[in-house]
Write a protein that holds these residues in place. Structure first.
Motif, PDB file in Angstrom:
ATOM      1  N   VAL A 121       0.861  -1.183   0.000  1.00  0.00           N
ATOM      2  CA  VAL A 121       0.000   0.000   0.000  1.00  0.00           C
ATOM      3  C   VAL A 121       0.898   1.233   0.000  1.00  0.00           C
ATOM      4  O   VAL A 121       1.836   1.329   0.799  1.00  0.00           O
ATOM      5  CB  VAL A 121      -0.926   0.032   1.233  1.00  0.00           C
ATOM      6  CG1 VAL A 121      -1.856   1.246   1.161  1.00  0.00           C
ATOM      7  CG2 VAL A 121      -1.730  -1.258   1.339  1.00  0.00           C
ATOM      8  N   LEU A 122       0.621   2.157  -0.917  1.00  0.00           N
ATOM      9  CA  LEU A 122       1.375   3.404  -0.995  1.00  0.00           C
ATOM     10  C   LEU A 122       0.502   4.547  -0.489  1.00  0.00           C
ATOM     11  O   LEU A 122      -0.594   4.773  -1.012  1.00  0.00           O
ATOM     12  CB  LEU A 122       1.823   3.698  -2.424  1.00  0.00           C
ATOM     13  CG  LEU A 122       3.062   2.945  -2.939  1.00  0.00           C
ATOM     14  CD1 LEU A 122       2.733   1.483  -3.182  1.00  0.00           C
ATOM     15  CD2 LEU A 122       3.586   3.577  -4.210  1.00  0.00           C
ATOM     16  N   VAL A 123       0.981   5.225   0.555  1.00  0.00           N
ATOM     17  CA  VAL A 123       0.295   6.380   1.115  1.00  0.00           C
ATOM     18  C   VAL A 123       1.315   7.515   1.205  1.00  0.00           C
ATOM     19  O   VAL A 123       2.248   7.474   2.010  1.00  0.00           O
ATOM     20  CB  VAL A 123      -0.297   6.077   2.506  1.00  0.00           C
ATOM     21  CG1 VAL A 123      -1.013   7.321   3.058  1.00  0.00           C
ATOM     22  CG2 VAL A 123      -1.253   4.888   2.446  1.00  0.00           C
ATOM     23  N   TRP A 124       1.125   8.514   0.321  1.00  0.00           N
ATOM     24  CA  TRP A 124       2.010   9.685   0.303  1.00  0.00           C
ATOM     25  C   TRP A 124       3.485   9.286   0.255  1.00  0.00           C
ATOM     26  O   TRP A 124       4.327   9.794   0.982  1.00  0.00           O
ATOM     27  CB  TRP A 124       1.726  10.569   1.516  1.00  0.00           C
ATOM     28  CG  TRP A 124       2.273  11.962   1.412  1.00  0.00           C
ATOM     29  CD1 TRP A 124       3.186  12.548   2.245  1.00  0.00           C
ATOM     30  CD2 TRP A 124       1.956  12.964   0.430  1.00  0.00           C
ATOM     31  NE1 TRP A 124       3.466  13.821   1.857  1.00  0.00           N
ATOM     32  CE2 TRP A 124       2.714  14.122   0.735  1.00  0.00           C
ATOM     33  CE3 TRP A 124       1.106  12.987  -0.677  1.00  0.00           C
ATOM     34  CZ2 TRP A 124       2.646  15.291  -0.021  1.00  0.00           C
ATOM     35  CZ3 TRP A 124       1.038  14.146  -1.430  1.00  0.00           C
ATOM     36  CH2 TRP A 124       1.799  15.267  -1.091  1.00  0.00           C
ATOM     37  N   GLY A 125       3.797   8.306  -0.582  1.00  0.00           N
ATOM     38  CA  GLY A 125       5.177   7.897  -0.790  1.00  0.00           C
ATOM     39  C   GLY A 125       5.706   6.872   0.192  1.00  0.00           C
ATOM     40  O   GLY A 125       6.811   6.352   0.006  1.00  0.00           O
ATOM     41  N   ASP A 126       4.945   6.565   1.239  1.00  0.00           N
ATOM     42  CA  ASP A 126       5.362   5.529   2.190  1.00  0.00           C
ATOM     43  C   ASP A 126       4.798   4.178   1.759  1.00  0.00           C
ATOM     44  O   ASP A 126       3.641   4.083   1.323  1.00  0.00           O
ATOM     45  CB  ASP A 126       4.873   5.856   3.606  1.00  0.00           C
ATOM     46  CG  ASP A 126       5.598   7.060   4.199  1.00  0.00           C
ATOM     47  OD1 ASP A 126       6.783   7.262   3.865  1.00  0.00           O
ATOM     48  OD2 ASP A 126       4.973   7.786   4.996  1.00  0.00           O
ATOM     49  N   ASP A 127       5.622   3.127   1.904  1.00  0.00           N
ATOM     50  CA  ASP A 127       5.223   1.775   1.521  1.00  0.00           C
ATOM     51  C   ASP A 127       4.835   0.971   2.756  1.00  0.00           C
ATOM     52  O   ASP A 127       5.557   0.990   3.759  1.00  0.00           O
ATOM     53  CB  ASP A 127       6.364   1.044   0.808  1.00  0.00           C
ATOM     54  CG  ASP A 127       6.760   1.700  -0.495  1.00  0.00           C
ATOM     55  OD1 ASP A 127       6.049   2.617  -0.934  1.00  0.00           O
ATOM     56  OD2 ASP A 127       7.788   1.277  -1.068  1.00  0.00           O
ATOM     57  N   TYR A 128       3.732   0.225   2.641  1.00  0.00           N
ATOM     58  CA  TYR A 128       3.307  -0.698   3.688  1.00  0.00           C
ATOM     59  C   TYR A 128       3.181  -2.066   3.046  1.00  0.00           C
ATOM     60  O   TYR A 128       2.251  -2.319   2.265  1.00  0.00           O
ATOM     61  CB  TYR A 128       1.985  -0.241   4.310  1.00  0.00           C
ATOM     62  CG  TYR A 128       2.088   1.138   4.928  1.00  0.00           C
ATOM     63  CD1 TYR A 128       2.426   1.304   6.261  1.00  0.00           C
ATOM     64  CD2 TYR A 128       1.872   2.276   4.149  1.00  0.00           C
ATOM     65  CE1 TYR A 128       2.538   2.575   6.831  1.00  0.00           C
ATOM     66  CE2 TYR A 128       1.991   3.546   4.700  1.00  0.00           C
ATOM     67  CZ  TYR A 128       2.319   3.689   6.042  1.00  0.00           C
ATOM     68  OH  TYR A 128       2.444   4.950   6.576  1.00  0.00           O
ATOM     69  N   ASN A 129       4.144  -2.945   3.343  1.00  0.00           N
ATOM     70  CA  ASN A 129       4.244  -4.239   2.674  1.00  0.00           C
ATOM     71  C   ASN A 129       3.726  -5.358   3.567  1.00  0.00           C
ATOM     72  O   ASN A 129       3.860  -5.317   4.797  1.00  0.00           O
ATOM     73  CB  ASN A 129       5.696  -4.535   2.304  1.00  0.00           C
ATOM     74  CG  ASN A 129       6.251  -3.543   1.313  1.00  0.00           C
ATOM     75  OD1 ASN A 129       5.931  -3.593   0.131  1.00  0.00           O
ATOM     76  ND2 ASN A 129       7.084  -2.621   1.778  1.00  0.00           N
ATOM     77  N   TYR A 130       3.152  -6.369   2.919  1.00  0.00           N
ATOM     78  CA  TYR A 130       2.759  -7.578   3.647  1.00  0.00           C
ATOM     79  C   TYR A 130       3.053  -8.800   2.787  1.00  0.00           C
ATOM     80  O   TYR A 130       2.710  -8.845   1.607  1.00  0.00           O
ATOM     81  CB  TYR A 130       1.273  -7.582   4.016  1.00  0.00           C
ATOM     82  CG  TYR A 130       0.911  -8.810   4.811  1.00  0.00           C
ATOM     83  CD1 TYR A 130       1.138  -8.858   6.182  1.00  0.00           C
ATOM     84  CD2 TYR A 130       0.401  -9.943   4.179  1.00  0.00           C
ATOM     85  CE1 TYR A 130       0.839  -9.994   6.910  1.00  0.00           C
ATOM     86  CE2 TYR A 130       0.111 -11.091   4.903  1.00  0.00           C
ATOM     87  CZ  TYR A 130       0.331 -11.113   6.263  1.00  0.00           C
ATOM     88  OH  TYR A 130       0.068 -12.248   6.987  1.00  0.00           O
ATOM     89  N   GLY A 131       3.653  -9.819   3.397  1.00  0.00           N
ATOM     90  CA  GLY A 131       3.981 -11.067   2.722  1.00  0.00           C
ATOM     91  C   GLY A 131       5.217 -11.670   3.351  1.00  0.00           C
ATOM     92  O   GLY A 131       5.753 -11.128   4.318  1.00  0.00           O
ATOM     93  N   PRO A 132       5.713 -12.783   2.833  1.00  0.00           N
ATOM     94  CA  PRO A 132       5.109 -13.535   1.722  1.00  0.00           C
ATOM     95  C   PRO A 132       3.975 -14.439   2.179  1.00  0.00           C
ATOM     96  O   PRO A 132       3.941 -14.894   3.317  1.00  0.00           O
ATOM     97  CB  PRO A 132       6.286 -14.360   1.204  1.00  0.00           C
ATOM     98  CG  PRO A 132       7.139 -14.590   2.426  1.00  0.00           C
ATOM     99  CD  PRO A 132       7.005 -13.352   3.263  1.00  0.00           C
ATOM    100  N   ILE A 133       3.050 -14.703   1.259  1.00  0.00           N
ATOM    101  CA  ILE A 133       1.952 -15.643   1.456  1.00  0.00           C
ATOM    102  C   ILE A 133       2.221 -16.842   0.555  1.00  0.00           C
ATOM    103  O   ILE A 133       2.412 -16.678  -0.647  1.00  0.00           O
ATOM    104  CB  ILE A 133       0.605 -15.009   1.108  1.00  0.00           C
ATOM    105  CG1 ILE A 133       0.355 -13.768   1.978  1.00  0.00           C
ATOM    106  CG2 ILE A 133      -0.533 -16.013   1.255  1.00  0.00           C
ATOM    107  CD1 ILE A 133      -0.725 -12.860   1.427  1.00  0.00           C
ATOM    108  N   SER A 134       2.222 -18.030   1.126  1.00  0.00           N
ATOM    109  CA  SER A 134       2.494 -19.243   0.361  1.00  0.00           C
ATOM    110  C   SER A 134       1.222 -20.053   0.173  1.00  0.00           C
ATOM    111  O   SER A 134       0.299 -19.990   0.997  1.00  0.00           O
ATOM    112  CB  SER A 134       3.535 -20.108   1.088  1.00  0.00           C
ATOM    113  OG  SER A 134       4.756 -19.413   1.242  1.00  0.00           O
TER     114      SER A 134
END
Length: 222
Positions: A121-134
């Motif tokens: 998710v990108l909010v005002w240039g900040d990244d919010y990552n989730y994973g990995p999902i197998s």
């Protein structure tokens, strides 16, 4: 199904995520569901939600679908058509405090299971990552013998082809005795069958995702 995560309301954060390991059937569909919460005053700064294939960390290496402020899903044209045609946005809605989004892979194959997935998710240039999902492929029995009527002395072949990922072991059992257990041969050969060999034969396909069984009634006449 998704996992709910505690978080402070003042920060951008994932509120619910897919499990890190999802059991699927080969040839079936799998859905990934997320809920993302916006911090105070952050909703208007939302740029996009990305879903796709990850490397072995939580970072997306091959973007599949991007959801923008219009809540529409845009497929990446660089994704091979053999994958792209099976991808879809199930739903997306963006409110003032949170967004809900779900993606789907249809007709899952072993190639899909060999990959890992995640979101950004990108909010005002900040990244919010989730994973990995197998993904892991539960065993399914694809070819089976239902019932056999044989004559004493016949050669009998019982079939129980199974698929899954990882490749399942197939065990043949009769009367509590294991007759065969292998990944290489899923056919049970009975040469010169005797009347004492009549009965119920059960094949069970097993891998780390689970197991599935099928029983065959064998009758032998003289």
């Amino acid at each position: 199904m998704c996992t709910f995560l505690p978080a402070e309301a003042s920060a951008n954060r994932y509120l619910a995520t897919p499990p890190s390991l999802i059991r699927v059937k080969l040839g079936g569909n799998v859905v990934f569901v997320w809920k993302f919460g916006f911090g105070v005053g952050q909703r208007n700064l939302f740029d996009e939600f990305q879903w796709g294939e990850t490397d072995q960390s939580q970072h997306i290496s091959n973007k599949y679908i991007t959801v923008l402020n219009d809540t529409l899903g845009y497929k990446n044209p660089q994704v091979p058509r053999s994958i792209r045609d099976r991808l879809s946005l199930v739903f997306s809605n963006i409110g003032t405090t949170e967004m809900n989004v779900a993606f789907q892979i249809q007709n899952v194959n072993k190639g899909d299971i060999s990959r890992t997935y995640g979101s950004k998710v990108l909010v005002w240039g900040d990244d919010y990552n989730y994973g990995p999902i197998s993904l892991i492929g539960v065993p399914i029995i694809t070819i089976r013998t239902n019932a056999v009527s044989a004559v004493k002395g016949d050669q009998v072949n019982l079939y129980c082809d199974a698929d899954g990922y990882p490749e399942p072991y197939v065990a043949w059992v009769k009367g509590g005795i294991v007759l065969q257990n292998t990944t290489t041969s899923k056919t049970l050969h009975i040469a010169n069958i005797a009347t004492s060999q009549a009965g119920i034969y059960t094949c069970t396909a097993t891998n780390i995702a689970g197991s599935v069984s099928h029983s065959i009634d064998v009758t032998v006449s003289t």
